[in-house]
Design a protein around this motif. Structure first.
Motif: not given
Length: 407
Positions: A149-165
């Motif tokens: 989700x673009x807005x969540x990503x730009x607002x820093x609301x996506x935890x690093x663990x989810x990206x790593x997953x």
């Protein structure tokens, strides 16, 4: 074909049962992934008997006992054959519709990913392709892309663990597994066991991705709490790897489960032995033979070869063979005049070149019926010969013919 589907179905069921009872609860995710994929391949390849442990072909001639052919003046038997043709066509149509619908859905799913990538912003972060979606979605991955989700990503609301997953899914190429099982489901859509395999494969993918995240961040409890925050979100995509796929007690427990090297070695060895045994059983061309069970031909001491790889084929199929006999058979005058009803047993061999030989009457009802049956069988065009281990073999046929007067 029916025998092939039956064997493959049995293998799928046995392999899946072994996985559920023996492997699923063990922390051996990479082996389990290989096991599930290999089980699918073996289940559909082994029944083809491409590999055989039989050293030589049997010298026995296989006997195939055909269904009784009823010949009447009113051609009632031909109407029955036409009904069989209709049912066969109906089965083919239903199967083809199922394949068409699933193929359409599959192609549409692939196209939707292509369209999403083309119509949304794409960034490359630390070598990973990130597709930023305007709609609120959970992070998921497909092929070489992670969708966020673009807005969540730009607002820093996506935890690093989810990206790593999601990176773990891409690195381990889980999309290939999903595409493989999807293709199998298209071809064998009538087999419900593939649904269970797909569920097991996708859940094991999550075990693998979870394990990769915990090894990287080293905080299992924090990651578990993070997953629970997404547990109620049902927004999933069929072909994608989704962070919230089956967040169950089992998935959380697998993160804290301790590995037992000795136990893993034992289970891997046991599964290897089990695979070898099934491979041997289903790839051995059995030469088990039994005496024909028809009392009328018992004195001939005939045998049935139960595992001819590919039976002879009459041009157009067995229904056409019955039609051929019915069309060419001329009922002797004495039979029609005296309204005689009798059964004649014929026997013949389909040679390696497809021709008929050794046409004899095992039991003759009399009145010239046996002679007429021999005459008609001699008119038969060449069949496609039977094969065993890829080589043409001779097969003996037994054909009961019941001649009935016109009713």
């Amino acid at each position: 074909m029916i025998l092939y589907l039956l064997k493959s179905g049995i293998l799928l069921l046995v392999f899946y049962a072994v996985y559920k009872l023996w492997l699923e609860n063990e922390k051996m995710f990479h082996f389990n992934r290989a096991y599930l994929l290999a089980s699918l391949v073996f289940s559909f390849v082994i029944p083809l008997q491409i590999f055989s442990f039989q050293s030589a072909l049997s010298n026995k001639i296989g006997l195939v006992e055909l269904s009784e052919l009823v010949i009447q003046k009113n051609n009632k038997n031909l109407e029955t054959i036409s009904l069989n043709d209709f049912l066969l066509i109906l089965i083919i149509v239903v199967y083809s519709l199922g394949v068409l619908l699933l193929t359409t859905r599959f192609i549409f799913g692939l196209y939707s990913f292509y369209k999403t990538i083309k119509t949304n912003e794409v960034q490359f972060i630390k070598g990973e392709k990130i597709v930023l979606i305007d709609e609120p979605i959970l992070p998921h991955s497909f092929w070489k892309s992670i969708f966020i989700h673009k807005n969540a990503f730009e607002d820093g609301k996506i935890p690093s663990e989810l990206i790593a997953h999601e990176k773990a899914h891409l690195k381990q190429k889980h999309t290939l597994d999903i595409l493989f099982i999807e293709v199998l489901q298209i071809v064998f859509w009538f087999n419900p066991l593939l649904v269970f395999y797909k569920k097991a494969i996708k859940l094991n993918h999550e075990f693998l991705a979870d394990d990769a995240v915990n090894k990287q961040f080293g905080s299992v409890k924090s990651y578990q709490n993070l997953l629970l925050d997404f547990a109620s979100n049902k927004n999933t995509i069929a072909l994608a790897s989704n962070i919230n796929y089956l967040i169950t007690k089992k998935r959380l427990l697998m993160m804290t489960k301790k590995e037992s090297p000795i136990k893993i070695v034992l289970k891997v060895f046991t599964v290897g032995v089990f695979y070898t045994l099934l491979l041997f059983v289903f790839s051995t061309k059995a030469i088990a033979q039994k005496t024909a069970n028809k009392a009328d031909v018992k004195e001939k001491d005939l045998y049935v070869l139960e595992d001819v790889e590919k039976l002879p084929e009459f041009p157009g199929g067995m229904n056409e063979f019955y039609k051929f006999i019915g069309k060419n058979f001329k009922t002797p005058l004495e039979v029609g005049k005296n309204k005689i009803e009798g059964k004649t047993y014929m026997q013949f061999i389909i040679e390696k070149d497809g021709s008929l030989s050794n046409i004899i009457t095992l039991k003759d009802a009399g009145y010239g019926i046996g002679d007429e049956a021999i005459r008609v069988l001699k008119l038969s065009p060449k069949w496609i010969a039977a094969t065993q281990q890829g080589k043409a073999v001779r097969v003996m046929y037994s054909l009961p013919i019941l001649v009935q007067p016109e009713k």
